[in-house]
Design a protein around this motif. Structure first.
Motif, mmCIF file in Angstrom:
data_model
loop_
_atom_site.group_PDB
_atom_site.id
_atom_site.type_symbol
_atom_site.label_atom_id
_atom_site.label_comp_id
_atom_site.label_asym_id
_atom_site.label_seq_id
_atom_site.Cartn_x
_atom_site.Cartn_y
_atom_site.Cartn_z
ATOM 1 N N ASP A 25 0.813 -1.220 0.000
ATOM 2 C CA ASP A 25 0.000 0.000 0.000
ATOM 3 C C ASP A 25 0.853 1.279 0.000
ATOM 4 O OD1 ASP A 25 0.908 -0.574 2.532
ATOM 5 O OD2 ASP A 25 -0.946 -0.024 3.566
ATOM 6 N N ILE A 26 2.168 1.123 -0.272
ATOM 7 C CA ILE A 26 3.049 2.291 -0.367
ATOM 8 C C ILE A 26 3.659 2.345 -1.767
ATOM 9 C CG2 ILE A 26 5.295 3.237 0.354
ATOM 10 C CD1 ILE A 26 4.644 2.548 3.180
ATOM 11 N N GLU A 27 3.638 3.537 -2.341
ATOM 12 C CA GLU A 27 4.315 3.761 -3.620
ATOM 13 C C GLU A 27 5.304 4.915 -3.425
ATOM 14 O OE1 GLU A 27 3.477 5.403 -8.153
ATOM 15 O OE2 GLU A 27 1.851 5.381 -6.689
ATOM 16 N N VAL A 28 6.599 4.650 -3.642
ATOM 17 C CA VAL A 28 7.603 5.721 -3.543
ATOM 18 C C VAL A 28 7.582 6.486 -4.867
ATOM 19 C CG1 VAL A 28 10.026 6.286 -3.189
ATOM 20 C CG2 VAL A 28 9.014 4.382 -1.928
ATOM 21 N N VAL A 29 7.112 7.740 -4.814
ATOM 22 C CA VAL A 29 6.929 8.503 -6.055
ATOM 23 C C VAL A 29 8.128 9.380 -6.398
ATOM 24 C CG1 VAL A 29 4.413 8.512 -5.983
ATOM 25 C CG2 VAL A 29 5.672 10.324 -4.795
ATOM 26 N N ALA A 30 9.018 9.639 -5.393
ATOM 27 C CA ALA A 30 10.189 10.482 -5.659
ATOM 28 C C ALA A 30 11.171 10.348 -4.510
ATOM 29 C CB ALA A 30 9.775 11.948 -5.812
ATOM 30 N N ASP A 31 12.432 10.689 -4.793
ATOM 31 C CA ASP A 31 13.418 10.794 -3.711
ATOM 32 C C ASP A 31 14.359 11.947 -4.024
ATOM 33 O OD1 ASP A 31 16.244 9.231 -4.658
ATOM 34 O OD2 ASP A 31 14.428 8.608 -5.717
ATOM 35 N N ALA A 32 14.806 12.624 -2.964
ATOM 36 C CA ALA A 32 15.627 13.830 -3.131
ATOM 37 C C ALA A 32 16.823 13.794 -2.183
ATOM 38 C CB ALA A 32 14.777 15.076 -2.857
ATOM 39 N N GLY A 33 17.909 14.463 -2.617
ATOM 40 C CA GLY A 33 19.149 14.473 -1.830
ATOM 41 C C GLY A 33 19.359 15.727 -1.009
ATOM 42 N N ASP A 34 18.509 16.745 -1.213
ATOM 43 C CA ASP A 34 18.608 17.949 -0.385
ATOM 44 C C ASP A 34 17.264 18.668 -0.356
ATOM 45 O OD1 ASP A 34 18.370 19.902 -2.547
ATOM 46 O OD2 ASP A 34 20.428 19.394 -3.095
ATOM 47 N N GLY A 35 17.191 19.703 0.474
ATOM 48 C CA GLY A 35 15.934 20.409 0.682
ATOM 49 C C GLY A 35 15.416 21.117 -0.546
ATOM 50 N N HIS A 36 16.298 21.746 -1.301
ATOM 51 C CA HIS A 36 15.876 22.485 -2.500
ATOM 52 C C HIS A 36 15.232 21.532 -3.509
ATOM 53 C CE1 HIS A 36 17.783 26.213 -1.250
ATOM 54 N NE2 HIS A 36 18.849 25.520 -0.924
ATOM 55 N N GLU A 37 15.896 20.386 -3.707
ATOM 56 C CA GLU A 37 15.374 19.380 -4.647
ATOM 57 C C GLU A 37 14.037 18.834 -4.143
ATOM 58 O OE1 GLU A 37 16.950 15.316 -6.915
ATOM 59 O OE2 GLU A 37 17.856 15.893 -5.000
ATOM 60 N N ALA A 38 13.935 18.655 -2.828
ATOM 61 C CA ALA A 38 12.706 18.123 -2.227
ATOM 62 C C ALA A 38 11.507 19.024 -2.512
ATOM 63 C CB ALA A 38 12.885 17.958 -0.719
ATOM 64 N N LEU A 39 11.709 20.345 -2.393
ATOM 65 C CA LEU A 39 10.600 21.287 -2.617
ATOM 66 C C LEU A 39 10.112 21.227 -4.064
ATOM 67 C CD1 LEU A 39 11.929 24.337 -0.561
ATOM 68 C CD2 LEU A 39 10.019 22.845 0.042
ATOM 69 N N VAL A 40 11.058 21.094 -4.994
ATOM 70 C CA VAL A 40 10.698 21.013 -6.422
ATOM 71 C C VAL A 40 9.975 19.701 -6.717
ATOM 72 C CG1 VAL A 40 11.627 20.884 -8.767
ATOM 73 C CG2 VAL A 40 12.601 22.513 -7.142
ATOM 74 N N LEU A 41 10.543 18.586 -6.238
ATOM 75 C CA LEU A 41 9.966 17.270 -6.537
ATOM 76 C C LEU A 41 8.609 17.070 -5.860
ATOM 77 C CD1 LEU A 41 13.128 14.966 -6.437
ATOM 78 C CD2 LEU A 41 11.825 15.692 -8.431
ATOM 79 N N ALA A 42 8.413 17.686 -4.706
ATOM 80 C CA ALA A 42 7.121 17.574 -4.023
ATOM 81 C C ALA A 42 6.032 18.238 -4.853
ATOM 82 C CB ALA A 42 7.202 18.201 -2.637
ATOM 83 N N MET A 43 6.363 19.367 -5.466
ATOM 84 C CA MET A 43 5.399 20.052 -6.338
ATOM 85 C C MET A 43 5.065 19.190 -7.556
ATOM 86 S SD MET A 43 4.239 23.004 -5.326
ATOM 87 C CE MET A 43 3.878 24.094 -6.696
ATOM 88 N N GLN A 44 6.083 18.540 -8.092
ATOM 89 C CA GLN A 44 5.894 17.749 -9.318
ATOM 90 C C GLN A 44 5.158 16.432 -9.062
ATOM 91 O OE1 GLN A 44 9.897 17.296 -10.740
ATOM 92 N NE2 GLN A 44 10.014 19.371 -11.565
#
Length: 211
Positions: A25-44
């Motif tokens: 019941d878990i799908e990993v949709v993205a992973d990020a190596g820093d905070g800046h990348e995390a903010l962008v990938l969360a939006m996408q």
């Protein structure tokens, strides 16, 4: 449950993803190596839950990223991952708005439990502090909103960490002149006259005591 994993250590990140892939019941949709990348990938990718490492480089740690992420996407749930069980970290986690807090030494099943709990609207803080202590901190977290904009907070934080105007400008993709303007605006808003007063304000208010 759509999950994003944020950790600056590649091996840890991949290990967490492998662990989560065992749950149907878990799908990993993205992973990020820093905070800046995390903010962008969360939006996408619009995850339901973000697993966020607290200690990350490049001037944007997990606590600051959590605050900015929740302002950007209020419906996202954030579980902080850390090696620290000290009260100061837990207090700052609560102030950041994080829904969960789990130690990296925890069992995989506890990580799943944390994701499940926050996804269903519950809080999950797995620490040595009692529920009563955490409840007390939750009630005390209501602090007045910052007079500074998010961009000003970023500039201030990088300034406190010792970056020059030129380095801050490069990191934030703005001009050095704009950085200087932000600093002038901050000093005016906060009623400060000396630059060292601005740095003291930053240390007190923006998590720079945690790396």
């Amino acid at each position: 449950m759509k999950v994003m994993v944020v950790d600056d250590h590649d091996l840890i990140r991949k290990g967490i993803i492998l662990l989560l892939e065992n749950y149907r019941d878990i799908e990993v949709v993205a992973d990020a190596g820093d905070g800046h990348e995390a903010l962008v990938l969360a939006m996408q990718n619009d995850p339901d839950v973000v697993l966020m490492d607290i200690s990350m480089p490049n001037g944007l740690d997990g606590l600051t990223t959590t605050k900015q992420l929740l302002q950007q996407q209020p419906n996202v749930k954030v579980v902080l991952l850390t090696m620290h069980d000290e009260e100061v970290y837990i207090r700052k986690a609560i102030q950041s708005g994080a829904h969960g807090y789990i130690l990296k030494k925890s069992q995989g099943s506890e990580l799943y439990e944390a994701i499940y709990h926050v996804y269903h609207g519950r809080r999950y803080y797995s620490t040595d502090l009692s529920d009563a202590q955490i409840e007390k901190m939750m009630k005390a977290k209501e602090t007045p909103p910052s007079p500074l904009t998010l961009r000003e907070q970023e500039v201030l934080r990088l300034n406190v960490l010792g970056y020059t105007n030129k380095e801050i400008a490069e990191k934030l993709h703005i001009s050095a002149k704009t950085v200087e303007n932000h600093k002038s605006n901050m000093m005016s808003k906060l009623g400060l006259k000396q630059k060292h007063e601005m740095i003291q304000y930053g240390i007190k208010n923006y998590f720079t005591d945690i790396h």
